[in-house]
Design a protein around this motif. Structure first.
Motif, PDB file in Angstrom:
ATOM      1  N   LEU A  52       0.770  -1.204   0.021  1.00  0.00           N
ATOM      2  CA  LEU A  52       0.017   0.142   0.072  1.00  0.00           C
ATOM      3  C   LEU A  52       1.047   1.239  -0.108  1.00  0.00           C
ATOM      4  O   LEU A  52       0.388   2.292  -0.539  1.00  0.00           O
ATOM      5  N   ILE A  53       2.207   1.215   0.763  1.00  0.00           N
ATOM      6  CA  ILE A  53       2.824   2.571   0.864  1.00  0.00           C
ATOM      7  C   ILE A  53       3.656   2.773  -0.598  1.00  0.00           C
ATOM      8  O   ILE A  53       3.636   3.673  -1.107  1.00  0.00           O
ATOM      9  N   VAL A  54       3.817   1.384  -1.143  1.00  0.00           N
ATOM     10  CA  VAL A  54       4.436   1.504  -2.590  1.00  0.00           C
ATOM     11  C   VAL A  54       3.295   2.145  -3.495  1.00  0.00           C
ATOM     12  O   VAL A  54       3.821   3.189  -4.369  1.00  0.00           O
ATOM     13  N   TRP A  55       1.992   1.938  -3.523  1.00  0.00           N
ATOM     14  CA  TRP A  55       1.062   2.452  -4.437  1.00  0.00           C
ATOM     15  C   TRP A  55       0.887   3.846  -4.075  1.00  0.00           C
ATOM     16  O   TRP A  55       0.807   4.811  -5.100  1.00  0.00           O
ATOM     17  N   VAL A  56       0.880   4.214  -2.809  1.00  0.00           N
ATOM     18  CA  VAL A  56       0.709   5.830  -2.564  1.00  0.00           C
ATOM     19  C   VAL A  56       1.966   6.630  -2.862  1.00  0.00           C
ATOM     20  O   VAL A  56       1.783   7.602  -3.874  1.00  0.00           O
ATOM     21  N   LEU A  57       3.056   6.044  -2.570  1.00  0.00           N
ATOM     22  CA  LEU A  57       4.268   6.758  -3.153  1.00  0.00           C
ATOM     23  C   LEU A  57       4.482   6.816  -4.549  1.00  0.00           C
ATOM     24  O   LEU A  57       5.069   7.557  -5.154  1.00  0.00           O
ATOM     25  N   SER A  58       4.267   5.821  -5.311  1.00  0.00           N
ATOM     26  CA  SER A  58       4.315   5.646  -6.712  1.00  0.00           C
ATOM     27  C   SER A  58       3.224   6.830  -7.174  1.00  0.00           C
ATOM     28  O   SER A  58       3.483   7.511  -8.440  1.00  0.00           O
TER      29      SER A  58
ATOM     30  N   ALA B 240       8.884  -3.827  -6.915  1.00  0.00           N
ATOM     31  CA  ALA B 240       7.490  -3.255  -6.490  1.00  0.00           C
ATOM     32  C   ALA B 240       6.970  -2.040  -7.032  1.00  0.00           C
ATOM     33  O   ALA B 240       5.789  -1.472  -7.523  1.00  0.00           O
ATOM     34  N   PHE B 241       7.958  -0.900  -7.084  1.00  0.00           N
ATOM     35  CA  PHE B 241       7.598   0.350  -7.237  1.00  0.00           C
ATOM     36  C   PHE B 241       7.443   0.142  -8.853  1.00  0.00           C
ATOM     37  O   PHE B 241       6.476   1.189  -9.367  1.00  0.00           O
ATOM     38  N   TYR B 242       8.247  -0.570  -9.766  1.00  0.00           N
ATOM     39  CA  TYR B 242       7.959  -0.395 -11.346  1.00  0.00           C
ATOM     40  C   TYR B 242       6.440  -1.052 -11.318  1.00  0.00           C
ATOM     41  O   TYR B 242       5.700  -0.521 -12.532  1.00  0.00           O
ATOM     42  N   THR B 243       5.992  -1.876 -10.618  1.00  0.00           N
ATOM     43  CA  THR B 243       4.721  -2.467 -10.939  1.00  0.00           C
ATOM     44  C   THR B 243       3.458  -1.282 -10.646  1.00  0.00           C
ATOM     45  O   THR B 243       2.625  -1.145 -11.251  1.00  0.00           O
ATOM     46  N   GLY B 244       3.995  -0.560  -9.649  1.00  0.00           N
ATOM     47  CA  GLY B 244       2.865   0.593  -9.041  1.00  0.00           C
ATOM     48  C   GLY B 244       3.102   1.688 -10.116  1.00  0.00           C
ATOM     49  O   GLY B 244       2.031   2.258 -10.779  1.00  0.00           O
ATOM     50  N   LEU B 245       4.277   2.074 -10.578  1.00  0.00           N
ATOM     51  CA  LEU B 245       4.319   2.944 -11.758  1.00  0.00           C
ATOM     52  C   LEU B 245       3.741   2.613 -13.096  1.00  0.00           C
ATOM     53  O   LEU B 245       3.202   3.437 -13.717  1.00  0.00           O
TER      54      LEU B 245
ATOM     55  N   MET C 269      -4.578  13.600 -11.495  1.00  0.00           N
ATOM     56  CA  MET C 269      -3.434  12.828 -10.508  1.00  0.00           C
ATOM     57  C   MET C 269      -3.907  12.585  -9.151  1.00  0.00           C
ATOM     58  O   MET C 269      -3.662  11.122  -8.528  1.00  0.00           O
ATOM     59  N   PRO C 270      -4.391  13.499  -8.345  1.00  0.00           N
ATOM     60  CA  PRO C 270      -4.849  12.943  -6.936  1.00  0.00           C
ATOM     61  C   PRO C 270      -6.182  12.171  -6.940  1.00  0.00           C
ATOM     62  O   PRO C 270      -6.126  11.356  -6.245  1.00  0.00           O
TER      63      PRO C 270
ATOM     64  N   VAL D  90      -8.019   6.826  -5.914  1.00  0.00           N
ATOM     65  CA  VAL D  90      -8.779   5.437  -6.446  1.00  0.00           C
ATOM     66  C   VAL D  90      -8.180   4.469  -6.181  1.00  0.00           C
ATOM     67  O   VAL D  90      -8.382   3.262  -5.709  1.00  0.00           O
ATOM     68  N   TYR D  91      -6.775   4.553  -6.514  1.00  0.00           N
ATOM     69  CA  TYR D  91      -5.812   3.406  -6.474  1.00  0.00           C
ATOM     70  C   TYR D  91      -5.537   2.914  -5.143  1.00  0.00           C
ATOM     71  O   TYR D  91      -5.468   1.538  -4.970  1.00  0.00           O
ATOM     72  N   ALA D  92      -5.440   3.997  -4.150  1.00  0.00           N
ATOM     73  CA  ALA D  92      -5.248   3.481  -2.770  1.00  0.00           C
ATOM     74  C   ALA D  92      -6.552   2.758  -2.049  1.00  0.00           C
ATOM     75  O   ALA D  92      -6.468   1.630  -1.753  1.00  0.00           O
ATOM     76  N   LEU D  93      -7.785   3.536  -2.259  1.00  0.00           N
ATOM     77  CA  LEU D  93      -8.836   2.709  -1.859  1.00  0.00           C
ATOM     78  C   LEU D  93      -9.014   1.488  -2.445  1.00  0.00           C
ATOM     79  O   LEU D  93      -9.589   0.278  -1.863  1.00  0.00           O
TER      80      LEU D  93
END
Length: 496
Positions: free
Chosen positions: A74-80, A232-237, A268-269, A274-277
């Protein structure tokens, strides 16, 4: 259609440089040119529509695999999302400073010259765009077919066939009318948001029913290895990729100085939230094992929580990917159109349909390349491959922003971001590329090698001026044949 000579009528048209040409109305004069038809909301719909596609349905299991725990994922998704937001703001400055279609191609060319911009075009043409479109089309096909094979994976041949059909269908729509494209994009973007709202509400109902066990010990198993976190960040990005697509069509955007940054700051926000939720919803309902073993997390989610209504989730996923593919085809075709207009691709790709004012040859050529890529099915390798190569050229674009701040300080900049943002973006993306080399050296190596292959291609086909007469005649004949076949003319042609 008037007769077009190979030597004159199909000559390359120079592209305006700098912001002074930004407000030229695409509808002015009687020439054949792309029209300014995109409003602010169309721009938001393109960004949200392109981003929210296959990634959110393919990447959650891969992000969890390399992050190790739901909390870290979840941290990865938000930081991405934050990293993509920083990149998008940097591109807002680039897009208003260099208000030309083509995105990275235009910015890299302005900052570092034609060789690097050609390399980006080379990689985008054969790797970035067709691979991203192929993944999206295959995801659409899998979710459309899944209800017909409820207990197993649909046959690969059926997936590929449906993906090819939908790619061709959307290409035809894009060839026919830009307004049709924007209407499709606006409608399916709204449908996407509704799908994610239903997903989140269903997960809340599940939690309030007393099922909180999947969110207990959420940080257990966290992986801190730099190489794995980079992947992991690659998949998020990858799931956020598309935030720069509006920059591809700047010349068709109404009031680009105002609407480009506004569209970015709105979209973007929204996508990050949406992705985080959505990931919270997945993690609340599914166990780690269920996510790891699922090729379509959204479908597994719906089967567990929606019961007899589980068929609705594949439908929503198909709608999301349909809209995403539509927006990607529209925006990326303009990239190749601009590249051909500058002489970096066959001039036939820069022709415009004289009746509908759309870049038909560019759309058709991109469709053909995507159909070839559809034969590949290793999604994980493709994501690493594509994201690593894309990150390299995104670094070039942002480095170009810093370079032009130094070399061309007087250039008009309607948007001027804080210098810390591009510097932070450069540092973070550099670390991601370096660390990913240790875990997936083959994919990263192939991407770098393919990019390097573009160097001799550039010197032979672009830089070499005194080409043999037979080669020039062949190229002119091909351009003229495409002009007649598609009823197209070069931009700004007036003799219709």
């Amino acid at each position: 259609m008037a007769k077009v000579s190979a030597a004159e009528g199909l000559a390359p048209r120079a592209m305006d440089v700098g912001p002074e040409g930004a407000d030229n109305d695409g509808d002015s004069g009687n020439g054949v040119r792309l029209k300014k038809e995109l409003s602010l909301m169309n721009g938001v719909a393109i960004i949200v529509g392109v981003i929210v596609g296959s990634g959110i349905f393919v990447s959650p299991s891969l992000a969890l695999k390399y992050a190790g725990s739901k909390g870290m994922a979840l941290i990865v998704w938000v930081l991405s999302g934050f990293l993509s937001m920083i990149g998008a703001l940097c591109y807002a400055e680039l897009g208003t400073m260099i208000p030309k279609s083509g995105g990275d191609y235009a910015y890299i060319g302005e900052a570092f010259g034609p060789l690097l911009s050609f390399l980006y075009l080379w990689v985008a043409l054969f790797v970035l765009v067709p691979t991203g479109n192929a993944i999206t089309a295959l995801t659409f096909a899998q979710n459309i077919l899944q209800p017909l094979w409820p207990d197993c994976t649909p046959p690969r041949a059926a997936n590929t066939l449906i993906a090819a059909i939908i790619t061709c269908f959307l290409t035809v729509i894009n060839c026919y009318n830009v307004k049709w494209v924007t209407r499709v994009q606006d409608s399916f973007t709204a449908a996407k948001i509704l799908a994610f709202v239903i997903t989140f509400i269903a997960s809340l109902w599940y939690l309030f029913s007393g099922h909180t066990e999947n969110l207990e010990s959420i940080m257990e198993g966290t992986n801190t290895a730099p190489g794995d976190l980079a992947i992991a960040f690659y998949t998020g990005l990858f799931s956020y990729s598309g935030w720069n697509y509006l920059n591809f069509v700047t010349e068709e955007l109404k009031e680009p100085y105002k609407n480009l940054p506004r569209a970015i700051c709105i979209s973007m926000p929204v996508v990050t939230l949406v992705y985080a939720l959505t990931n919270v919803a997945y993690f609340a309902v599914l166990t780690n094992g269920e996510i790891h073993s699922s090729e379509a997390v959204a479908v597994t989610f719906s089967e567990k929580i929606l019961g007899v209504m589980s068929w609705i989730m594949p439908l929503f996923v198909a709608m999301c990917t349909f809209g995403s593919l539509n927006g990607a085809i529209y925006a990326s075709s303009r990239l190749f159109f601009v590249g051909a207009r500058n002489g970096h691709l066959p001039l036939a790709i820069s022709l415009i349909d004289i009746r509908r004012l759309t870049p038909v040859p560019s759309l058709v050529f991109m469709c053909l390349v995507t159909l070839i890529v559809l034969l590949t099915n290793n999604v994980e390798s493709l994501i690493v491959y594509v994201t690593a190569v894309e990150a390299l050229f995104t670094l070039c674009s942002v480095a170009g922003l810093l370079w032009m701040r130094y070399k061309r300080p007087l250039l008009m900049r309607p948007i001027r971001v804080n210098l810390l943002l591009p510097i932070a973006f450069l540092i973070i993306c550099t670390f991601l590329v370096v660390f990913s080399c240790f875990t997936h050296p083959q994919e990263v190596g192939i991407g770098v090698a393919f990019t390097a292959l573009g160097v001799p291609i550039y010197f032979v086909f672009i830089q070499w001026q005194n080409k043999p007469q037979w080669l020039q005649s062949t190229c002119n004949s091909f351009n003229l044949a495409c002009s007649k076949l598609f009823l197209c003319l070069p931009e700004n042609s007036k003799d219709l």
